[in-house]
Design a protein around this motif. Structure first.
Motif, PDB file in Angstrom:
ATOM      1  N   GLU B 143       0.837  -1.199   0.000  1.00  0.00           N
ATOM      2  CA  GLU B 143       0.000   0.000   0.000  1.00  0.00           C
ATOM      3  C   GLU B 143       0.866   1.241   0.000  1.00  0.00           C
ATOM      4  N   GLY B 144       0.245   2.363  -0.316  1.00  0.00           N
ATOM      5  CA  GLY B 144       0.992   3.615  -0.337  1.00  0.00           C
ATOM      6  C   GLY B 144       0.091   4.779  -0.024  1.00  0.00           C
ATOM      7  N   PRO B 145       0.687   5.970   0.032  1.00  0.00           N
ATOM      8  CA  PRO B 145      -0.101   7.155   0.394  1.00  0.00           C
ATOM      9  C   PRO B 145      -1.043   7.588  -0.723  1.00  0.00           C
ATOM     10  N   GLU B 146      -2.069   8.311  -0.335  1.00  0.00           N
ATOM     11  CA  GLU B 146      -3.027   8.834  -1.320  1.00  0.00           C
ATOM     12  C   GLU B 146      -2.610  10.208  -1.832  1.00  0.00           C
ATOM     13  N   ALA B 147      -1.889  10.958  -1.015  1.00  0.00           N
ATOM     14  CA  ALA B 147      -1.315  12.222  -1.488  1.00  0.00           C
ATOM     15  C   ALA B 147       0.076  11.892  -2.015  1.00  0.00           C
ATOM     16  N   VAL B 191       2.449   3.234  -6.196  1.00  0.00           N
ATOM     17  CA  VAL B 191       2.922   2.229  -5.239  1.00  0.00           C
ATOM     18  C   VAL B 191       3.918   1.279  -5.908  1.00  0.00           C
ATOM     19  N   GLN B 192       3.718   1.039  -7.219  1.00  0.00           N
ATOM     20  CA  GLN B 192       4.703   0.246  -7.984  1.00  0.00           C
ATOM     21  C   GLN B 192       6.083   0.849  -7.858  1.00  0.00           C
ATOM     22  N   VAL B 193       6.115   2.167  -8.096  1.00  0.00           N
ATOM     23  CA  VAL B 193       7.412   2.848  -8.087  1.00  0.00           C
ATOM     24  C   VAL B 193       8.022   2.771  -6.685  1.00  0.00           C
ATOM     25  N   ARG B 194       7.181   3.039  -5.670  1.00  0.00           N
ATOM     26  CA  ARG B 194       7.674   2.990  -4.292  1.00  0.00           C
ATOM     27  C   ARG B 194       8.225   1.603  -3.966  1.00  0.00           C
ATOM     28  N   LEU B 195       7.524   0.588  -4.438  1.00  0.00           N
ATOM     29  CA  LEU B 195       7.939  -0.786  -4.155  1.00  0.00           C
ATOM     30  C   LEU B 195       9.276  -1.088  -4.830  1.00  0.00           C
ATOM     31  N   MET B 196       9.393  -0.670  -6.086  1.00  0.00           N
ATOM     32  CA  MET B 196      10.639  -0.945  -6.805  1.00  0.00           C
ATOM     33  C   MET B 196      11.788  -0.163  -6.184  1.00  0.00           C
ATOM     34  N   GLU B 197      11.512   1.057  -5.751  1.00  0.00           N
ATOM     35  CA  GLU B 197      12.563   1.859  -5.119  1.00  0.00           C
ATOM     36  C   GLU B 197      12.984   1.272  -3.783  1.00  0.00           C
ATOM     37  N   ILE B 203       9.758  -8.972  -7.319  1.00  0.00           N
ATOM     38  CA  ILE B 203       8.538  -8.414  -6.744  1.00  0.00           C
ATOM     39  C   ILE B 203       7.342  -9.172  -7.316  1.00  0.00           C
ATOM     40  N   TYR B 204       6.508  -9.638  -6.433  1.00  0.00           N
ATOM     41  CA  TYR B 204       5.205 -10.208  -6.831  1.00  0.00           C
ATOM     42  C   TYR B 204       4.203  -9.594  -5.868  1.00  0.00           C
ATOM     43  N   ALA B 205       3.535  -8.546  -6.272  1.00  0.00           N
ATOM     44  CA  ALA B 205       2.682  -7.817  -5.323  1.00  0.00           C
ATOM     45  C   ALA B 205       1.444  -7.271  -6.004  1.00  0.00           C
ATOM     46  N   ALA B 311      14.244   2.427 -15.667  1.00  0.00           N
ATOM     47  CA  ALA B 311      15.340   3.393 -15.607  1.00  0.00           C
ATOM     48  C   ALA B 311      15.098   4.400 -14.488  1.00  0.00           C
ATOM     49  N   ALA B 312      13.844   4.820 -14.331  1.00  0.00           N
ATOM     50  CA  ALA B 312      13.532   5.825 -13.305  1.00  0.00           C
ATOM     51  C   ALA B 312      13.832   5.315 -11.905  1.00  0.00           C
ATOM     52  N   VAL B 313      13.671   4.009 -11.691  1.00  0.00           N
ATOM     53  CA  VAL B 313      13.914   3.477 -10.351  1.00  0.00           C
ATOM     54  C   VAL B 313      15.272   2.781 -10.263  1.00  0.00           C
ATOM     55  N   GLY B 314      16.074   2.926 -11.314  1.00  0.00           N
ATOM     56  CA  GLY B 314      17.438   2.413 -11.256  1.00  0.00           C
ATOM     57  C   GLY B 314      17.561   0.905 -11.445  1.00  0.00           C
ATOM     58  N   LEU B 315      16.621   0.311 -12.149  1.00  0.00           N
ATOM     59  CA  LEU B 315      16.748  -1.124 -12.438  1.00  0.00           C
ATOM     60  C   LEU B 315      17.201  -1.309 -13.882  1.00  0.00           C
TER      61      LEU B 315
END
Lengths: 842, 356
Positions: B143-147, B191-197, B203-205, B311-315
């Motif tokens: 999960e992640g923030p709404e703002a 939340v994808q980005v947050r998870l990858m970062e 990742i399986y989420a 690339a944005a998350v450095g993978l």
């Protein structure tokens, strides 16, 4: 985009069932949203000329119209207002049957007999246009007076003959934002032909006849000031143009595609746009001041009046599309704006019946610039929709030449082009060159394609492939495919043409065990606990109006910059306003006795440090939003008590320890100073996790009763109803509050002894404080403690009440002696009397 | 008090008739109606001062030759009296019990304001069910923030500032930081980005949550809504895994007769992108009004994670591949419960909440 099948066949020999074609289009990602079968059942509809339009007494929505349909004047009643005397329109006489089986009969309205019906494009199944009736020939804008209707449009002519209508299928296709090439008939035909292995031909229009005596440079000028907005701009001049109606086949195709025919010049421009995807703009050269064009960025605040008659302010700030404020203007040679580049022209230089010399603009505008301007101005047009996705900068000449070719049929015998083209060319995107590895294609798609198959999918859609080595292909992407720049983009094209349905399916093996986090599991249980208490789960708005907040005494908070309505302009800081709204909604529907709960995020006001950290990509959240649980109890009883009881159940369900209800008057260092927002001033407590080593506790939430005044503000009946309220930070409660050990302690084998103690205690002393003292004094021998009676009345003086507790004592290793029990009793009495000014009740 | 039979009283006669005693006891028992009276009668018949007891004492006075026979008869008489008493006692006990229980009768249908269990919100419950299917497939729930910041909602998802694709989402911006830097998330993809970062592959989420768009609500769209998004990033993940995962989920959640298909589409953060359709749950694919006679209804979008996002998350997009998919939870709830208008979801009308 609406595409007639008959138009598609200009480019490739499509045949077979249109349903199968639609299915192939779907599989290519050109989703057919609707298929219309047109031109069937129109045999009864004829052309008619509008002779006279008059008002009907007592009716302001319908008018009396007299038309001539070949057999003398006919009177009809019509509710459309889009036509004028002299126009040629579509007319269904009495007795005719329209598509769909609708039979026209003689009707009388407001005393006027209607002998037939003037038909809209939609009624005829020819277009979606239902705003007005279908005007086949517009007396005004065609520049032809009403005596000069072409013979093919003589009143009484069958509509199908006049427009050359045969049965046709129109596909309404949703074109994705990344497929500008498919926003025209040719582009769709190219993709479809490739999928069906049919030859695709893009006709090469002949060069228009030009006048060596009239070089274009002597007739007009073009200056592009801001090439970043408009990297390529071409101008042609068309001489001795007779403005008149378009040929029927053009008018019909435009109508099928959803555009209204206007005159041969404008129609040719629109036709070319639909045909090849390149918007163009024709100006009346003699109405352009200085007979030249200047392309530049607008100055902030500059005003342009567009074709639709609206004054538009340029260079404004706006939300959502960046803020460069650079709108591209087309100006006349004197620098006065005459249109917004790539979006909409102005009214001053419009083509009219008196136009003779046409200045034809065909340009390439920077997609992002058009996207921003269009959004900023809230102005979208067929042209802007294409330019913002990216037109083909190398398709300009073909489109302009095609336009001239189309005009040749109707623009008069003297029509010719000025010699040459003004072509201002800046940094136009080059064709992309991409190296594609077959192994990578297969790795991404899970396929087993070979080089030949990969090339076989790409070449028919215009990609040039050269084998570099085994498994590696150099691909040159055509300029009409600006979406394709990288290997992965080419892989997508391979996948599309191979067919997604033909790719294998496999389930990946997950190297982990699936599951919920402890918090996620506990949150589900908390919701079940609430449901077990009879509360329904609600979903109230996260966005509130400032007044809704103010009603519960909350102000400030995170504001929305561009709310849709003022009622959705600030983020909630508590679930209370939304829940009270939900209670009121139900009360209004005679559902007064309700328990509701919600789990959702609340948003405290922004903290500048946190915001700065988040914007610096620290990974932290930008607002310290929390997930909270809110429970509203609107029963008939004393629901403040029930809310406190609900808290006990919740805490007990999770084995949470060291949490307390801290009521005002506890005399503690961490005693709350103020009444929580919206709560009854004398009926509330805070939920506190005890601090470590006597330090201040951590407040998790509040429990109590909603202030009756607040209830009234929300339209609830405060006279007859109390509302209990519990709101707790669920994350802090479930993640951080200490819990009982999971280890099981053996119970004592020895008998226990009970002590009942009733104290007369001042009303200002919370029972929780008394309880705490008793627990301390009971120490390790105290097995359980329960408040079993609260009494107010004789024996308990005014301002006090009696609190009766039962203490059960037990030792793990022995039976307690009477003396030991008596000692505990004496200690407890002394401590409570001393600490709380209480008195043992005799 | 039950009167003693006068004739026996005080009689010392050893010639007492044991059978007569039994008959007399039976007669007296017949008149007993309470357990108390029975207790008294029992004392009277068998107690130390009863005729039977006295007769026993009188046995010594008999001729030794007659004693055994007289004794046997007396014992037989006692046994019979005891037996009659036991039968009578049992009958009286049953009577008393049924009288007592009758007085205790309760009509269990007399329920005043029955306390009912509350219901979970249909959207939240749908979310739980969807989570459970993916958990069963080996996924975790993130999960992640709404703002959110522009970086997570747009830029890291291959939509640099002013990218036209941002126009696909009508965004509600917040008055926080510089203009247009903070917004309510328009999708769960941040939340994808947050998870990858934060955790990196594999990742399986799945990522469920609330999203916001600047939209006017209608029967099928609401400006605040719930999405569930899936993300898989690992070595060797291909479009085939995406299609297989989608199909597995579809049959698991919607039923064995509901299948999935993918068709080309466009999203800035996936490439190739697909639209995810399932067999129409109303007509099971034969064609109806709901599916516009196509037999299919659109559920969501999906695709292979665009290398620009990696690339944005450095993978390293050469080492890692992945897929993402997302769809509306509210839409699933609407379909499953055949709710004509989504706006009932946030009316919180208990007459609706109670139903589902």
């Amino acid at each position: 985009m609406r595409v007639p099948l008959s138009w598609l066949t200009d480019f490739a020999p499509f045949g077979g069932d249109p349903v199968d074609l639609a299915s192939t289009l779907d599989d290519l990602g050109l989703v057919v949203e609707e298929m219309l079968h047109v031109g069937e059942g129109l045999g009864d509809v004829v052309l008619a000329r509008v002779l006279e339009i008059g008002a009907i007494a007592g009716a302001d929505r319908i008018r009396r119209v007299v038309v001539e349909a070949g057999g003398g004047p006919v009177e009809v009643v019509c509710g459309a207002w889009n036509f004028h005397e002299g126009d040629i329109i579509a007319f269904a006489p009495v007795g005719s049957v329209l598509p769909g089986g609708f039979e026209i009969s003689r009707r009388k309205m407001k005393g006027v007999v209607s002998n037939g019906m003037l038909c809209s494009g939609r009624e005829l199944g020819l277009s979606e246009d239902h705003e007005g009736i279908l005007i086949v020939h517009d007396a005004d804008s065609s520049g032809v007076g009403d005596s000069e209707v072409p013979p093919a449009m003589a009143p009484g002519t069958r509509l199908v003959d006049a427009l050359g209508i045969g049965p046709d299928t129109v596909f309404d296709i949703a074109v994705e934002a990344n497929r500008p090439d498919a926003w025209c008939v040719a582009g769709i035909a190219r993709d479809l032909a490739a999928a069906l292995h049919l030859p695709f031909t893009l006709p090469a229009p002949p060069r228009p006849a030009s006048d060596p005596g009239a070089p274009v440079a002597t007739l007009t000028t073009v200056e592009v000031v801001d090439e970043d907005l408009c990297p390529r701009f071409t101008a042609r001049v068309l001489l001795d143009v007779v403005v008149g109606p378009s040929p029927e086949w053009i008018a019909r195709r435009l109508a099928l595609a959803g555009m209204r025919p206007i005159n041969n010049v404008v129609d040719a421009s629109n036709y070319v746009m639909l045909d090849l995807g390149q918007p163009t703009h024709p100006y009346d050269l003699d109405l352009v001041a200085g007979r030249g064009l200047r392309v530049r960025a607008a100055r902030p605040g500059e005003i342009v009046t567009t074709l639709d008659g609206v004054e538009r302010r340029m260079g404004e700030r706006s939300v959502g599309m960046g803020d460069d404020r650079r709108d591209c203007l087309i100006c006349d040679a004197e620098d006065a704006p005459i249109g917004i580049g790539g979006i909409m022209g102005g009214a001053t230089s419009e083509i009219s019946s008196s136009t003779s010399r046409v200045l034809l603009e065909a340009a390439y505008f920077t997609p992002m610039a058009i996207a921003r301007s269009s959004k900023r101005l809230s102005l979208r047009s067929e042209a802007s929709a294409r330019f913002e996705r990216g037109c083909d900068p190398e398709g300009i000449d073909r489109a302009a030449t095609r336009l001239c070719e189309l005009l040749g049929a109707t623009a008069g015998e003297r029509y010719r082009n000025a010699e040459g083209v003004l072509d201002v060319r800046g940094l136009v995107p080059d064709p992309a060159r991409v190296t594609v590895r077959t192994a990578r294609v297969n790795a991404v798609l899970g396929s087993e394609l070979d080089d030949e198959q990969v090339v076989g999918y790409l070449e028919p859609i215009g990609f040039t492939c050269t084998s570099q080595s085994a498994g590696v292909v150099d691909v040159t992407v055509p300029t009409f495919r600006p979406d394709t720049e990288r290997e992965i983009d080419v892989i997508e094209e391979v996948a599309r043409h191979h067919g997604y349905a033909n790719l294998p399916r496999r389930r990946p093996f997950t190297p982990q065990v699936g599951g919920l986090t402890p918090y996620q599991r506990d949150r589900r249980m908390a919701r079940q606990v609430m449901a077990g208490l009879g509360a329904h789960e609600a979903w109230t708005a996260s966005l509130l109006g400032p007044d809704q907040q103010a009603r519960v005494g909350i102000d400030g908070g995170v504001r929305v910059t561009n709310p849709l309505t003022p009622d959705e302009s600030v983020l909630r800081q508590s679930l209370l306003p939304g829940m009270l709204g939900a209670l009121a909604f139900n009360a209004d529907r005679r559902q007064g006795e309700v328990r509701l709960f919600e789990v959702g995020h609340v948003f405290p006001p922004p903290e500048p440090d946190r915001v700065a950290r988040a914007l610096a990509r620290s990974g932290s959240t930008v607002i310290a939003e929390r997930e909270v649980l809110g429970l509203a109890l609107a029963g008939l009883g004393d629901d403040a008590r029930n809310a406190a009881a609900a808290w006990q159940v919740l805490v007990d369900a999770f084995g949470i320890i060291d949490v307390e209800l801290v009521a005002p008057g506890a005399g503690r260092a961490d005693e709350p100073a103020s009444v929580p927002a919206g709560l009854h001033p004398t009926r509330w407590a805070r939920l506190v996790v005890s601090g470590r080593e006597g330090g201040p506790g951590h407040v998790l939430g509040v429990v109590g009763e909603v202030d009756p005044t607040v209830l009234t503000e929300f339209g609830l009946d405060a006279e007859h109803r109390r509302v209990g309220w519990l709101e707790v930070d669920l994350e802090a409660l479930l993640d951080d509050a200490p819990r009982r050990s999971v280890l099981v302690t053996p119970v004592s084998r020895f008998p226990s002894s009970d002590i009942d103690l009733a104290f007369v205690v001042d009303e200002s002393v919370p029972a929780a404080s008394v309880e705490k003292t008793l627990r301390q004094e009971g120490g390790e021998l105290l097995e359980s403690l329960a408040l079993f009676d609260v009494y107010r009345g004789p024996g308990a003086p005014e301002g006090t009440r009696s609190l009766a507790y039962r203490l059960r004592l037990c030792a793990p290793d022995r039976t307690l002696t009477d003396q030991e029990v008596a000692e505990v009793r004496a200690r407890c009495i002394a401590a409570v009397e001393q600490a709380h000014g209480a008195r043992l009740r005799g | 008090m039950t009167p003693s039979p006068a004739g026996d009283d005080g009689s010392e006669s050893p010639g007492v008739d044991p059978e007569g005693l039994v008959a007399s006891a039976v007669d007296r028992l017949a008149m007993i109606t309470t357990l108390t009276a029975l207790d008294e009668l029992q004392t009277d018949l068998l107690g130390k001062r009863s005729a039977l007891a006295r007769a026993h004492q009188g046995l010594v006075a008999l001729d030794p030759g007659e004693r055994p026979e007289a004794g046997r008869r007396l014992n037989e008489a006692r046994r019979q009296i005891e037996s009659h008493l036991a039968v009578a006692r049992r009958a009286l006990e049953l009577d008393e019990r049924s009288t007592r229980l009758e007085a205790d009768r309760l009509d269990l249908t007399e329920l005043i304001g029955p306390a009912l269990r509350g219901r979970l919100h249909v959207v939240q419950r749908t979310r739980d069910e969807l989570e459970d299917v993916f958990v069963g497939m080996g996924f975790r729930v993130a999960e992640g923030p709404e703002a959110e910041t522009d970086w997570y909602n747009f830029e890291a998802l291959n939509m640099p500032p002013a990218h036209p694709a941002r126009g696909m989402w009508d965004t509600l911006y917040l008055e926080v930081g510089e203009p247009e830097t903070v917004m309510l998330r328009t999708h769960t993809s941040p939340v994808q980005v947050r998870l990858m970062e934060s955790q990196g592959p594999p990742i399986y989420a799945v990522m469920p949550g609330k999203c916001y768009r600047r939209d006017t609500p209608d029967a099928r769209h609401i400006p605040t809504f719930h999405q569930i998004e899936g993300l898989v990033v690992d070595r060797g993940i291909s479009f085939a895994d995406l299609a297989g995962t989608i199909e597995t989920f579809t049959t698991a959640y919607f039923g064995a007769d509901i299948h999935s298909r993918l068709r080309p589409s466009y999203f800035p953060f996936t490439e190739p992108s697909a639209e995810y359709e399932i067999t129409c749950t109303i007509c099971k694919g034969s064609g109806c009004r709901t599916c516009s006679q196509t037999g299919w209804i659109e559920l969501g979008g999906c695709g292979m994670v665009d290398p620009a996002v990696f690339a944005a998350v450095g993978l390293d997009a050469e080492e890692w591949t992945g897929f993402a998919f997302g769809f509306g939870i509210d839409r699933c709830a609407q379909m499953r419960h055949e709710i004509p208008d989504m706006r009932v979801f946030f009316d919180n009308d208990v007459r609706v909440l109670r139903q589902i």
